[in-house]
Design an enzyme around this catalytic site. Structure first.
Site, PDB file in Angstrom:
ATOM      1  N   TYR A 113       0.872  -1.175   0.000  1.00  0.00           N
ATOM      2  CA  TYR A 113       0.000   0.000   0.000  1.00  0.00           C
ATOM      3  C   TYR A 113       0.910   1.227   0.000  1.00  0.00           C
ATOM      4  O   TYR A 113       1.432   1.638   1.035  1.00  0.00           O
ATOM      5  CB  TYR A 113      -0.927  -0.005   1.224  1.00  0.00           C
ATOM      6  CG  TYR A 113      -1.789   1.237   1.329  1.00  0.00           C
ATOM      7  CD1 TYR A 113      -2.492   1.702   0.221  1.00  0.00           C
ATOM      8  CD2 TYR A 113      -1.893   1.937   2.516  1.00  0.00           C
ATOM      9  CE1 TYR A 113      -3.273   2.837   0.304  1.00  0.00           C
ATOM     10  CE2 TYR A 113      -2.681   3.074   2.615  1.00  0.00           C
ATOM     11  CZ  TYR A 113      -3.371   3.521   1.499  1.00  0.00           C
ATOM     12  OH  TYR A 113      -4.138   4.650   1.577  1.00  0.00           O
ATOM     13  N   ASP A 158      -2.285  -1.533  -3.954  1.00  0.00           N
ATOM     14  CA  ASP A 158      -2.662  -0.169  -4.287  1.00  0.00           C
ATOM     15  C   ASP A 158      -1.367   0.634  -4.309  1.00  0.00           C
ATOM     16  O   ASP A 158      -0.867   1.040  -3.264  1.00  0.00           O
ATOM     17  CB  ASP A 158      -3.638   0.374  -3.239  1.00  0.00           C
ATOM     18  CG  ASP A 158      -4.011   1.826  -3.485  1.00  0.00           C
ATOM     19  OD1 ASP A 158      -3.555   2.394  -4.499  1.00  0.00           O
ATOM     20  OD2 ASP A 158      -4.746   2.398  -2.656  1.00  0.00           O
ATOM     21  N   HIS A 262     -12.130   1.409  -4.554  1.00  0.00           N
ATOM     22  CA  HIS A 262     -11.339   0.528  -5.410  1.00  0.00           C
ATOM     23  C   HIS A 262     -12.123  -0.759  -5.681  1.00  0.00           C
ATOM     24  O   HIS A 262     -12.984  -1.146  -4.885  1.00  0.00           O
ATOM     25  CB  HIS A 262     -10.020   0.134  -4.739  1.00  0.00           C
ATOM     26  CG  HIS A 262      -9.116   1.275  -4.415  1.00  0.00           C
ATOM     27  ND1 HIS A 262      -7.964   1.534  -5.116  1.00  0.00           N
ATOM     28  CD2 HIS A 262      -9.172   2.215  -3.430  1.00  0.00           C
ATOM     29  CE1 HIS A 262      -7.346   2.579  -4.591  1.00  0.00           C
ATOM     30  NE2 HIS A 262      -8.064   3.012  -3.569  1.00  0.00           N
TER      31      HIS A 262
END
Length: 271
Positions: A113, A158, A262
């Site tokens: 992330y 991500d 998302h």
């Protein structure tokens, strides 16, 4: 052996555990990599995942922010957590699969992330943006992220950067917007090149096609104008390039009740 893996920024795993369950019952990936779990490890909904058949869990969480997790239907050999920019902020976890999962050659999965970077694309004025740029630089320099030869690695997550023109709804309008600025896209591409990674989405989908995995909450109806960005990525090492048999983005998940901004992104490989 067929091996399927999904990456999904869930934006609070406890708040959206029913959506996760809905997805897992339908898609049944072997491995699910989550970002922005937003809970300490002791609060992670382990029992629910185990009831769904995902008994093997690796966690790197913290209270209220960030957090990554890997849940799996198949056992892994080991886990590892790395820190970047001298911050203990729960942005990476990796696992390795092997004999326990009846996988002949070791397979390593990294779940990331990357910092979002705030709103001002100037590291001198915005500490969050500076952190993001340094994080990307450290990813580029990180030796375990440089698979070579027969090394079978997958990097997902991500990554908070939409690197190509058609990874955003408007290249011209977003050039000065965090996630698509030239400095960010160059640094992400440098990290990809340093690891000799293959960007699965762009290896399978022509550069001329628009591809998105994220749509802002700020739009009352995300489908109007389809103003998305491709922030969620799956990279594979060169040794796995030809093993990829399928790649899917579940756009419909953005329309589920109380969704994440998302959507799940899934790769299938023959390992």
């Amino acid at each position: 052996m067929r091996f399927s893996l999904t990456t999904w920024n869930i934006n609070s795993v406890r708040l959206r555990i029913d959506l996760v369950a809905k997805f897992l019952k339908s898609a049944r990936p072997d491995v699910l990599c989550l970002q922005e779990t937003k809970c300490i490890d002791d609060a992670f909904p382990l029992k629910r995942f185990k009831r769904l058949g995902y008994e093997h869990v690796a966690l790197n969480g913290q209270k209220g922010y960030h957090g990554v997790a890997i849940v799996s239907r198949i056992p892994f050999e080991s886990t590892d957590i790395r820190t970047f920019c001298d911050k203990v902020d729960s942005r990476h976890i990796s696992v390795s699969f092997g004999e326990k999962a009846s996988i002949a050659k070791p397979l390593v999965v990294h779940n990331f992330y990357v910092p979002a970077g705030g709103d001002i694309p100037d590291p001198a004025l915005n500490e969050k943006f500076d952190h993001k740029l340094r994080f990307l630089d450290e990813m580029k320099a990180c030796e375990p992220l440089h698979p070579r030869g027969e090394d079978r690695h997958i990097l997902v997550g991500d990554l908070n950067v939409a690197p190509h023109e058609n990874d955003v709804w408007s290249h011209k309008q977003l050039l000065k917007v965090v996630s698509h600025t030239p400095v960010e896209t160059e640094k992400l591409q440098a990290a990809l090149a340093a690891g000799e990674w293959v960007d699965v989405a762009r290896d399978r989908i022509p550069m001329s096609e628009k591809v998105y995995t994220w749509w802002s909450y700020r739009s009352a109806d995300w489908t109007v104008g389809d103003r998305g960005r491709r922030l969620d990525h799956i990279w594979v090492s060169r040794a796995l390039k030809d093993a990829v048999s399928d790649f899917r983005i579940l756009r419909d998940a953005r329309s589920w009740e109380r969704p994440s901004d998302h959507v799940p992104v899934t790769v299938t490989l023959e390992v």
